[in-house]
Design a protein around this motif. Sequence first.
Motif, PDB file in Angstrom:
ATOM      1  N   ASP A   2       0.632  -1.147   0.021  1.00 48.16           N
ATOM      2  CA  ASP A   2      -0.044  -0.022  -0.019  1.00 48.16           C
ATOM      3  C   ASP A   2       0.714   1.313   0.009  1.00 48.16           C
ATOM      4  O   ASP A   2       0.412   2.145   0.359  1.00 48.16           O
ATOM      5  CB  ASP A   2      -0.739   0.010   1.457  1.00 48.16           C
ATOM      6  N   ILE A   3       1.984   1.136  -0.144  1.00 54.09           N
ATOM      7  CA  ILE A   3       3.051   2.356  -0.413  1.00 54.09           C
ATOM      8  C   ILE A   3       2.465   3.486  -1.166  1.00 54.09           C
ATOM      9  O   ILE A   3       2.017   3.321  -2.421  1.00 54.09           O
ATOM     10  CB  ILE A   3       4.303   2.196  -0.473  1.00 54.09           C
ATOM     11  N   LYS A   4       2.659   4.793  -0.679  1.00 54.25           N
ATOM     12  CA  LYS A   4       2.088   5.848  -1.302  1.00 54.25           C
ATOM     13  C   LYS A   4       3.256   6.983  -1.111  1.00 54.25           C
ATOM     14  O   LYS A   4       3.702   7.130  -0.002  1.00 54.25           O
ATOM     15  CB  LYS A   4       0.736   6.372  -0.623  1.00 54.25           C
ATOM     16  N   ILE A   5       3.580   7.699  -2.264  1.00 52.71           N
ATOM     17  CA  ILE A   5       4.213   8.762  -2.109  1.00 52.71           C
ATOM     18  C   ILE A   5       3.370  10.110  -2.265  1.00 52.71           C
ATOM     19  O   ILE A   5       2.749  10.171  -3.533  1.00 52.71           O
ATOM     20  CB  ILE A   5       5.631   8.816  -3.278  1.00 52.71           C
ATOM     21  N   GLU A   6       3.506  10.932  -1.473  1.00 52.72           N
ATOM     22  CA  GLU A   6       2.604  12.149  -1.446  1.00 52.72           C
ATOM     23  C   GLU A   6       3.597  13.551  -1.410  1.00 52.72           C
ATOM     24  O   GLU A   6       4.458  13.477  -0.729  1.00 52.72           O
ATOM     25  CB  GLU A   6       1.503  12.169  -0.617  1.00 52.72           C
ATOM     26  N   ASN A   7       2.870  14.556  -1.871  1.00 48.51           N
ATOM     27  CA  ASN A   7       3.441  15.835  -1.451  1.00 48.51           C
ATOM     28  C   ASN A   7       5.050  16.054  -1.778  1.00 48.51           C
ATOM     29  O   ASN A   7       5.729  16.540  -1.369  1.00 48.51           O
ATOM     30  CB  ASN A   7       3.134  16.348   0.072  1.00 48.51           C
ATOM     31  N   LEU A   8       5.319  15.375  -3.045  1.00 49.79           N
ATOM     32  CA  LEU A   8       6.662  15.571  -3.518  1.00 49.79           C
ATOM     33  C   LEU A   8       7.032  17.067  -3.900  1.00 49.79           C
ATOM     34  O   LEU A   8       6.205  17.669  -4.812  1.00 49.79           O
ATOM     35  CB  LEU A   8       6.973  14.454  -4.806  1.00 49.79           C
ATOM     36  N   ARG A   9       8.220  17.520  -3.244  1.00 46.16           N
ATOM     37  CA  ARG A   9       8.765  18.862  -3.747  1.00 46.16           C
ATOM     38  C   ARG A   9      10.108  18.429  -4.215  1.00 46.16           C
ATOM     39  O   ARG A   9      10.913  17.806  -3.492  1.00 46.16           O
ATOM     40  CB  ARG A   9       8.735  19.721  -2.621  1.00 46.16           C
ATOM     41  N   VAL A  10      10.606  19.649  -5.124  1.00 48.45           N
ATOM     42  CA  VAL A  10      12.081  19.488  -5.473  1.00 48.45           C
ATOM     43  C   VAL A  10      12.520  20.915  -5.244  1.00 48.45           C
ATOM     44  O   VAL A  10      11.949  21.856  -5.716  1.00 48.45           O
ATOM     45  CB  VAL A  10      12.203  19.131  -7.120  1.00 48.45           C
ATOM     46  N   PHE A  11      13.762  21.026  -4.418  1.00 53.24           N
ATOM     47  CA  PHE A  11      14.061  22.200  -4.201  1.00 53.24           C
ATOM     48  C   PHE A  11      15.460  22.145  -5.159  1.00 53.24           C
ATOM     49  O   PHE A  11      16.225  21.568  -5.085  1.00 53.24           O
ATOM     50  CB  PHE A  11      14.638  22.484  -2.914  1.00 53.24           C
ATOM     51  N   GLU A  69      24.175  17.371  -4.552  1.00 54.40           N
ATOM     52  CA  GLU A  69      23.682  17.629  -3.174  1.00 54.40           C
ATOM     53  C   GLU A  69      22.674  18.956  -2.944  1.00 54.40           C
ATOM     54  O   GLU A  69      22.107  19.208  -2.304  1.00 54.40           O
ATOM     55  CB  GLU A  69      25.000  17.702  -2.083  1.00 54.40           C
ATOM     56  N   HIS A  70      23.030  20.114  -4.071  1.00 52.38           N
ATOM     57  CA  HIS A  70      22.176  20.982  -4.063  1.00 52.38           C
ATOM     58  C   HIS A  70      20.574  20.756  -4.490  1.00 52.38           C
ATOM     59  O   HIS A  70      19.799  21.568  -4.267  1.00 52.38           O
ATOM     60  CB  HIS A  70      22.779  21.998  -4.936  1.00 52.38           C
ATOM     61  N   VAL A  71      20.362  19.733  -5.037  1.00 52.63           N
ATOM     62  CA  VAL A  71      19.081  19.400  -5.522  1.00 52.63           C
ATOM     63  C   VAL A  71      18.377  18.536  -4.218  1.00 52.63           C
ATOM     64  O   VAL A  71      19.161  17.390  -3.928  1.00 52.63           O
ATOM     65  CB  VAL A  71      18.929  18.710  -6.764  1.00 52.63           C
ATOM     66  N   VAL A  72      17.431  18.863  -3.781  1.00 57.77           N
ATOM     67  CA  VAL A  72      16.721  18.230  -2.751  1.00 57.77           C
ATOM     68  C   VAL A  72      15.256  17.924  -2.949  1.00 57.77           C
ATOM     69  O   VAL A  72      14.397  18.593  -3.437  1.00 57.77           O
ATOM     70  CB  VAL A  72      16.859  19.361  -1.360  1.00 57.77           C
ATOM     71  N   PHE A  73      14.947  16.779  -2.463  1.00 54.97           N
ATOM     72  CA  PHE A  73      13.547  16.146  -2.601  1.00 54.97           C
ATOM     73  C   PHE A  73      13.055  15.967  -1.152  1.00 54.97           C
ATOM     74  O   PHE A  73      13.497  15.522  -0.318  1.00 54.97           O
ATOM     75  CB  PHE A  73      13.505  14.878  -3.216  1.00 54.97           C
ATOM     76  N   SER A  74      11.732  16.546  -1.057  1.00 52.47           N
ATOM     77  CA  SER A  74      10.792  16.322   0.188  1.00 52.47           C
ATOM     78  C   SER A  74       9.475  15.876  -0.186  1.00 52.47           C
ATOM     79  O   SER A  74       8.957  15.975  -1.196  1.00 52.47           O
ATOM     80  CB  SER A  74      10.891  17.554   1.021  1.00 52.47           C
ATOM     81  N   PHE A  75       9.315  14.802   0.681  1.00 53.42           N
ATOM     82  CA  PHE A  75       7.750  13.984   0.358  1.00 53.42           C
ATOM     83  C   PHE A  75       7.385  13.270   1.567  1.00 53.42           C
ATOM     84  O   PHE A  75       8.168  13.296   2.505  1.00 53.42           O
ATOM     85  CB  PHE A  75       8.033  13.108  -0.907  1.00 53.42           C
ATOM     86  N   GLU A  76       6.160  12.876   1.408  1.00 57.89           N
ATOM     87  CA  GLU A  76       5.660  12.037   2.454  1.00 57.89           C
ATOM     88  C   GLU A  76       5.471  10.346   2.062  1.00 57.89           C
ATOM     89  O   GLU A  76       4.964  10.364   0.719  1.00 57.89           O
ATOM     90  CB  GLU A  76       4.312  12.576   2.862  1.00 57.89           C
ATOM     91  N   ILE A  77       6.044   9.600   2.789  1.00 54.54           N
ATOM     92  CA  ILE A  77       5.681   8.293   2.598  1.00 54.54           C
ATOM     93  C   ILE A  77       4.741   7.550   3.465  1.00 54.54           C
ATOM     94  O   ILE A  77       4.820   7.893   4.678  1.00 54.54           O
ATOM     95  CB  ILE A  77       7.045   7.217   2.890  1.00 54.54           C
ATOM     96  N   ARG A  78       3.612   6.997   2.835  1.00 55.60           N
ATOM     97  CA  ARG A  78       2.672   6.270   3.756  1.00 55.60           C
ATOM     98  C   ARG A  78       2.439   4.896   3.308  1.00 55.60           C
ATOM     99  O   ARG A  78       2.785   4.617   2.133  1.00 55.60           O
ATOM    100  CB  ARG A  78       1.321   7.187   3.536  1.00 55.60           C
ATOM    101  N   GLY A  79       2.090   3.916   4.427  1.00 59.36           N
ATOM    102  CA  GLY A  79       1.608   2.705   4.020  1.00 59.36           C
ATOM    103  C   GLY A  79       2.776   2.164   3.860  1.00 59.36           C
ATOM    104  O   GLY A  79       2.983   0.782   3.466  1.00 59.36           O
ATOM    105  N   LEU A  80       4.132   2.404   4.502  1.00 61.36           N
ATOM    106  CA  LEU A  80       5.299   1.551   4.547  1.00 61.36           C
ATOM    107  C   LEU A  80       5.161   0.573   5.814  1.00 61.36           C
ATOM    108  O   LEU A  80       4.582   1.353   6.957  1.00 61.36           O
ATOM    109  CB  LEU A  80       6.429   2.616   4.761  1.00 61.36           C
ATOM    110  N   SER A  81       5.633  -0.578   5.959  1.00 62.38           N
ATOM    111  CA  SER A  81       5.729  -1.438   7.310  1.00 62.38           C
ATOM    112  C   SER A  81       6.451  -0.843   8.091  1.00 62.38           C
ATOM    113  O   SER A  81       7.562  -0.416   7.686  1.00 62.38           O
ATOM    114  CB  SER A  81       5.471  -2.815   6.861  1.00 62.38           C
ATOM    115  N   LYS A  82       6.209  -0.943   9.425  1.00 59.92           N
ATOM    116  CA  LYS A  82       6.976  -0.566  10.384  1.00 59.92           C
ATOM    117  C   LYS A  82       8.274  -1.265  10.454  1.00 59.92           C
ATOM    118  O   LYS A  82       9.582  -0.613  10.540  1.00 59.92           O
ATOM    119  CB  LYS A  82       6.480  -0.793  11.694  1.00 59.92           C
TER     120      LYS A  82
END
Length: 308
Positions: A2-11, A69-82
Amino acid sequence: MDIKIENLRVFNGVSFVAHSARVSGVGRVPCECGSREDCERCAGSGMREPTDEEIFSMIVENDYSSALEHVVFSFEIRGLSKGNALELLEHRIASHTGRSTRYQSEEGFDFNLPPRVEEILRKRGIDEQEYKALALSDAPMPEQLPKQERKILEEYARAMRTSREAYSALLELGAGKESARYATPFAMHTAYTYTINLRSLINFFGLRLCVRASPEMRELAAKLYMAVREKFPQISLVWCRGYNYAACPENEVRDSPQGRECPFKDRNSRVFIPTRKQIREGIALEKFDQQAFEKVREKLLRRWAGKS
Ligand SMILES: Cc1cc2nc3c(=O)[nH]c(=O)nc-3n(C[C@H](O)[C@H](O)[C@H](O)COP(=O)(O)OP(=O)(O)OC[C@H]3O[C@@H](n4cnc5c(N)ncnc54)[C@H](O)[C@@H]3O)c2cc1C
Ligand SMILES: [Zn+2]
């Protein structure tokens, strides 16, 4: 799963990497004009400034990676098992904020299915949600299943049901979330906010977009790769370590059962990538076909992301 990647941003992006490389100093490249005096790009010198894209590709391909290293990605991961979240956290060059099991209630938690359970469901045409509903209601599994498969589905269902019930009972008995969480399973969903720079992300993809990675990590890597590629197509320059180095470091492991499904190990195929050991033995990457590779890559992405 069920893994989901959400709200991906690239700086920052290609132009910032190129800018940093120019600050450091980047050489000129041969101009395509053949030293024509009226050439706007080289004024007849035969050498011109490289474009941002050219500098970026050169940095990736030549592995001058501190500029990445100047390019940075931020996002949320949901549905990953503990349990598999621990594998993600082994990638130390990243920042993460995880869902707290001390402060958040996990009552009625959702969970992932193990590879063998998924395989049985796929083979027998049973929908995952349908199985979860049966599992949680203690309803019988479909009669027509072979005995051993049925037993596997039942045992796993029992474990999830028991764990959920124990969690709720501990809360009801006033044990508190901090204690009740000890009754939760490896499979329980968790969530992370994650930030990683491109150099470290390439390292992550190199290790996890590989048949040797665990199915859940491969699913995460495949979904992340597809999400990143939508916003940042240059990620196509990289894949597993074998592709990135044009030499697979897995050596003999690739010929072991663990490497069974690697599509790059057949010496007669158009996507053969030698291992480092093979290169030392004189076996070269000779007829690699980029288009054929891209087809294989799309197939792997779809399979690992659970889309085919
Ligand atoms: C198929 C597979 C099987 C695995 N099996 C196991 C296992 O059985 N047990 C287990 O514990 N882990 C296992 N791992 C995890 C693996 O050992 C790495 O911890 C994980 O892949 C993170 O990789 P990394 O260290 O390159 O990434 P990061 O931690 O993000 O580090 C990135 C890079 O920074 C450098 N670096 C980071 N920290 C240090 C340091 N302390 N010293 C020097 N250089 C450093 C290295 O160059 C490293 O490649 C497995 C990974 C894979 C892909
Ligand atoms: Zn020119």
